[in-house]
Design a protein around this motif. Structure first.
Motif, PDB file in Angstrom:
ATOM      1  N   LEU A  48      -3.339   9.343  -7.134  1.00 24.61           N
ATOM      2  CA  LEU A  48      -2.560   9.470  -5.905  1.00 24.61           C
ATOM      3  C   LEU A  48      -3.468   9.584  -4.679  1.00 24.61           C
ATOM      4  O   LEU A  48      -3.218   8.940  -3.652  1.00 24.61           O
ATOM      5  CB  LEU A  48      -1.655  10.696  -5.994  1.00 24.61           C
ATOM      6  N   ASP A  52      -3.102   6.505  -1.907  1.00 24.60           N
ATOM      7  CA  ASP A  52      -2.338   6.718  -0.685  1.00 24.60           C
ATOM      8  C   ASP A  52      -3.258   7.047   0.489  1.00 24.60           C
ATOM      9  O   ASP A  52      -4.015   8.024   0.438  1.00 24.60           O
ATOM     10  CB  ASP A  52      -1.333   7.855  -0.887  1.00 24.60           C
ATOM     11  N   VAL A 300       3.815  10.698  -2.837  1.00 28.24           N
ATOM     12  CA  VAL A 300       4.428  10.234  -4.084  1.00 28.24           C
ATOM     13  C   VAL A 300       5.544   9.239  -3.796  1.00 28.24           C
ATOM     14  O   VAL A 300       5.641   8.190  -4.449  1.00 28.24           O
ATOM     15  CB  VAL A 300       4.977  11.429  -4.890  1.00 28.24           C
TER      16      VAL A 300
END
Length: 314
Positions: A48, A52, A300
């Motif tokens: 993650l 991101d 997320v």
């Protein structure tokens, strides 16, 4: 003592926990479940943070490094714990035992240093916000993370090397992994000097990092209390509470086990407490850092949207 008894055994035997037979399959499944969830959740954080762009800040960089460390840390001890649940008292080669000893302590001391680095990051972000981007540049992040790893793996050479050089008369390790205290109980010689050296090295790493963390958060507390509004104070505190919780769990259990080593606790107590920093803390870290973190939740959702867009195609 008989010379034959002073020779190195070819293998050690891990005694693990003395649980009755019917409990062992349940304990194995519970441990395996926690292990798999720990690997999955920490790996998820690593992916993650990399995937991101919204998490491309120093705080999340260090969180990704911590998650990477936890994957290795939990994998250094849990496989042998699982073996003790399955096979009762599994043998472990001497070389494998000392390798595990070094891995556990090098990763553990690396985590001590990394937690101090993360406290420094929060201190600079809150106490010196205008200079924070320059002070915590990408080069500084890599340097601090690298220094934590080098410090941990270098310091662990001392206790692991001294323990490996001991002559051993017995081979039943009263633990589920090869640790300092249970191994030194098997030595044919007096280990008081070794215990003092181990305590000095591990104590110095733990104490210096813990005192540094306390000092840094003391500065954070003073800076936060000067903020004008309750909302800004709450927001500043929220970025630190997760880290403080992890520090308390990790350092608290580590101090109990390694301060006063060896023989300061009843035999068997150390392996129960060791579950906290070898299994529970790596399992809880992702939960603690993400449960109330709105940035992670938004990241997320963004990643899920990206995956759905890719699966739908043009």
């Amino acid at each position: 003592m008989d010379r034959l008894n002073r020779t190195w055994p070819q293998t050690f035997v891990l005694t693990g926990f003395g649980a009755p037979g019917p409990v062992r399959p349940l304990a194995f499944l519970a441990t395996l479940g926690v292990y798999v969830l720990t690997l999955a959740s920490n790996s998820f954080i690593i992916v993650l943070v990399q995937a991101d762009a919204g998490l491309s800040t120093p705080m999340y960089f260090f969180l990704g490094v911590l998650s990477f460390l936890e994957v290795w840390y939990v994998s250094a001890t849990v496989p042998t714990l699982l073996l003790t649940w399955l096979r009762g008292r599994p043998p472990i080669p001497v070389a494998g035992c000392f390798l595990q000893l070094y891995a556990v302590h090098s990763l553990g001391m690396t985590e001590c240093s990394l937690l101090a680095v993360m406290a420094l990051d929060r201190h600079l972000a809150i106490c010196r916000p205008l200079h924070y981007p320059a002070l915590m540049s990408r080069k500084a992040q890599l340097g601090l993370a690298g220094a934590a790893w080098v410090a941990g793996f270098s310091a662990a050479l001392v206790p692991a090397g001294l323990t490996a050089a001991l002559p051993f008369c017995r081979k039943q390790v009263a633990h589920y992994f090869c640790d300092l205290a249970p191994l030194m109980r098997l030595a044919c010689v007096d280990t008081a000097w070794h215990a003092r050296v181990h305590g000095a090295v591990i104590g110095m790493i733990n104490t210096c990092n813990f005192v540094l963390i306390l000092g840094l958060y003391g500065g954070v507390l003073r800076a936060v209390l000067k903020l004008p509004s309750a909302a800004s104070r709450a927001k500043a505190f929220s970025t630190c509470t997760s880290h403080v919780t992890v520090v308390a769990l990790f350092f608290g259990s580590a101090f109990v086990v390694y301060v006063g080593l060896p023989g300061s606790q009843a035999e068997g107590t150390d392996k129960c407490i060791a579950l906290v920093y070898t299994l529970l803390t790596p399992f809880l870290n992702p939960i603690i850092y993400t449960l109330r973190n709105k940035e992670v939740k938004r990241a997320v959702r963004r990643v899920i949207q990206q995956i759905r867009a890719i699966l739908k195609g043009p």
